[in-house]
Design a protein around this motif. Sequence first.
Motif, PDB file in Angstrom:
ATOM      1  N   ILE A   7      37.759  43.523  50.197  1.00 31.33           N
ATOM      2  CA  ILE A   7      37.429  44.945  50.323  1.00 31.33           C
ATOM      3  C   ILE A   7      37.115  45.529  48.945  1.00 31.33           C
ATOM      4  O   ILE A   7      36.180  46.322  48.793  1.00 31.33           O
ATOM      5  CB  ILE A   7      38.565  45.714  51.025  1.00 31.33           C
ATOM      6  N   HIS A   8      37.878  45.133  47.949  1.00 30.19           N
ATOM      7  CA  HIS A   8      37.630  45.598  46.581  1.00 30.19           C
ATOM      8  C   HIS A   8      36.245  45.128  46.106  1.00 30.19           C
ATOM      9  O   HIS A   8      35.475  45.915  45.544  1.00 30.19           O
ATOM     10  CB  HIS A   8      38.728  45.095  45.648  1.00 30.19           C
ATOM     11  N   LEU A   9      35.917  43.872  46.333  1.00 33.33           N
ATOM     12  CA  LEU A   9      34.605  43.337  45.981  1.00 33.33           C
ATOM     13  C   LEU A   9      33.501  44.081  46.724  1.00 33.33           C
ATOM     14  O   LEU A   9      32.461  44.418  46.148  1.00 33.33           O
ATOM     15  CB  LEU A   9      34.534  41.841  46.289  1.00 33.33           C
ATOM     16  N   HIS A  10      33.735  44.367  47.970  1.00 31.88           N
ATOM     17  CA  HIS A  10      32.786  45.118  48.800  1.00 31.88           C
ATOM     18  C   HIS A  10      32.516  46.477  48.146  1.00 31.88           C
ATOM     19  O   HIS A  10      31.362  46.903  48.014  1.00 31.88           O
ATOM     20  CB  HIS A  10      33.382  45.273  50.197  1.00 31.88           C
ATOM     21  N   GLY A  11      33.564  47.145  47.724  1.00 31.77           N
ATOM     22  CA  GLY A  11      33.415  48.444  47.064  1.00 31.77           C
ATOM     23  C   GLY A  11      32.642  48.345  45.761  1.00 31.77           C
ATOM     24  O   GLY A  11      31.794  49.191  45.455  1.00 31.77           O
ATOM     25  N   LEU A  12      32.919  47.309  44.989  1.00 33.47           N
ATOM     26  CA  LEU A  12      32.211  47.110  43.723  1.00 33.47           C
ATOM     27  C   LEU A  12      30.724  46.861  43.950  1.00 33.47           C
ATOM     28  O   LEU A  12      29.867  47.408  43.243  1.00 33.47           O
ATOM     29  CB  LEU A  12      32.837  45.960  42.935  1.00 33.47           C
ATOM     30  N   LEU A  13      30.397  46.042  44.937  1.00 30.85           N
ATOM     31  CA  LEU A  13      28.986  45.774  45.240  1.00 30.85           C
ATOM     32  C   LEU A  13      28.270  47.031  45.733  1.00 30.85           C
ATOM     33  O   LEU A  13      27.098  47.245  45.413  1.00 30.85           O
ATOM     34  CB  LEU A  13      28.855  44.658  46.282  1.00 30.85           C
ATOM     35  N   GLU A  49      34.452  40.399  58.958  1.00 32.22           N
ATOM     36  CA  GLU A  49      33.421  41.440  58.972  1.00 32.22           C
ATOM     37  C   GLU A  49      33.106  41.918  57.556  1.00 32.22           C
ATOM     38  O   GLU A  49      31.941  42.146  57.213  1.00 32.22           O
ATOM     39  CB  GLU A  49      33.866  42.607  59.852  1.00 32.22           C
ATOM     40  N   HIS A  50      34.134  42.057  56.724  1.00 26.18           N
ATOM     41  CA  HIS A  50      33.911  42.452  55.327  1.00 26.18           C
ATOM     42  C   HIS A  50      33.163  41.350  54.574  1.00 26.18           C
ATOM     43  O   HIS A  50      32.298  41.633  53.741  1.00 26.18           O
ATOM     44  CB  HIS A  50      35.228  42.783  54.627  1.00 26.18           C
ATOM     45  N   LYS A  51      33.470  40.116  54.887  1.00 27.28           N
ATOM     46  CA  LYS A  51      32.788  39.000  54.233  1.00 27.28           C
ATOM     47  C   LYS A  51      31.297  39.021  54.571  1.00 27.28           C
ATOM     48  O   LYS A  51      30.449  38.854  53.691  1.00 27.28           O
ATOM     49  CB  LYS A  51      33.421  37.678  54.683  1.00 27.28           C
ATOM     50  N   ARG A  52      30.972  39.239  55.836  1.00 28.39           N
ATOM     51  CA  ARG A  52      29.568  39.344  56.247  1.00 28.39           C
ATOM     52  C   ARG A  52      28.879  40.505  55.526  1.00 28.39           C
ATOM     53  O   ARG A  52      27.737  40.393  55.093  1.00 28.39           O
ATOM     54  CB  ARG A  52      29.464  39.547  57.751  1.00 28.39           C
ATOM     55  N   ALA A  53      29.581  41.624  55.412  1.00 27.86           N
ATOM     56  CA  ALA A  53      29.011  42.798  54.742  1.00 27.86           C
ATOM     57  C   ALA A  53      28.770  42.523  53.263  1.00 27.86           C
ATOM     58  O   ALA A  53      27.737  42.922  52.713  1.00 27.86           O
ATOM     59  CB  ALA A  53      29.937  43.995  54.920  1.00 27.86           C
ATOM     60  N   VAL A  54      29.695  41.835  52.616  1.00 30.36           N
ATOM     61  CA  VAL A  54      29.542  41.489  51.198  1.00 30.36           C
ATOM     62  C   VAL A  54      28.311  40.606  51.005  1.00 30.36           C
ATOM     63  O   VAL A  54      27.492  40.846  50.107  1.00 30.36           O
ATOM     64  CB  VAL A  54      30.814  40.801  50.653  1.00 30.36           C
ATOM     65  N   PHE A  55      28.153  39.607  51.847  1.00 32.57           N
ATOM     66  CA  PHE A  55      26.992  38.721  51.733  1.00 32.57           C
ATOM     67  C   PHE A  55      25.688  39.479  52.003  1.00 32.57           C
ATOM     68  O   PHE A  55      24.693  39.276  51.300  1.00 32.57           O
ATOM     69  CB  PHE A  55      27.118  37.514  52.661  1.00 32.57           C
ATOM     70  N   ALA A  56      25.678  40.356  52.997  1.00 29.57           N
ATOM     71  CA  ALA A  56      24.473  41.129  53.301  1.00 29.57           C
ATOM     72  C   ALA A  56      24.122  42.075  52.152  1.00 29.57           C
ATOM     73  O   ALA A  56      22.960  42.209  51.774  1.00 29.57           O
ATOM     74  CB  ALA A  56      24.671  41.921  54.592  1.00 29.57           C
ATOM     75  N   LEU A  57      25.130  42.696  51.578  1.00 29.91           N
ATOM     76  CA  LEU A  57      24.920  43.607  50.464  1.00 29.91           C
ATOM     77  C   LEU A  57      24.416  42.864  49.237  1.00 29.91           C
ATOM     78  O   LEU A  57      23.458  43.285  48.582  1.00 29.91           O
ATOM     79  CB  LEU A  57      26.231  44.333  50.157  1.00 29.91           C
ATOM     80  N   ALA A  58      25.034  41.741  48.940  1.00 28.10           N
ATOM     81  CA  ALA A  58      24.616  40.928  47.790  1.00 28.10           C
ATOM     82  C   ALA A  58      23.192  40.411  47.982  1.00 28.10           C
ATOM     83  O   ALA A  58      22.394  40.397  47.037  1.00 28.10           O
ATOM     84  CB  ALA A  58      25.578  39.761  47.593  1.00 28.10           C
ATOM     85  N   GLU A  59      22.860  40.024  49.187  1.00 27.96           N
ATOM     86  CA  GLU A  59      21.511  39.539  49.476  1.00 27.96           C
ATOM     87  C   GLU A  59      20.479  40.639  49.268  1.00 27.96           C
ATOM     88  O   GLU A  59      19.410  40.414  48.692  1.00 27.96           O
ATOM     89  CB  GLU A  59      21.434  39.023  50.915  1.00 27.96           C
ATOM     90  N   GLY A  60      20.788  41.855  49.698  1.00 30.59           N
ATOM     91  CA  GLY A  60      19.879  42.981  49.509  1.00 30.59           C
ATOM     92  C   GLY A  60      19.677  43.308  48.042  1.00 30.59           C
ATOM     93  O   GLY A  60      18.555  43.554  47.593  1.00 30.59           O
TER      94      GLY A  60
END
Length: 77
Positions: A7-13, A49-60
């Motif tokens: 979740i922290h990584l998600h926020g940073l991305l 779900e957060h892992k999928r979101a992190v990968f989608a965000l990083a890909e974008g």
Amino acid sequence: MKKQELIHLHGLLAQVRNHYEVSNDTDVDHEHYDELGVRPTSIHKSKTEHKRAVFALAEGITGEMTVDEQPVSAAAD
């Protein structure tokens, strides 16, 4: 990686994406990320779900940076 760390990584991305969009006056393609409906503040969502979101965000983000990439000459000065 623990859910809290993810979740922290998600926020940073998400902050990186916002900074990149503002700095370059552009929009990062995050259609896939938006379809997932998971935000860094969605703490009730699962780790997966957060892992999928992190990968989608990083890909974008990386996809947009690849488009903006300027070729660098390999010649020495």
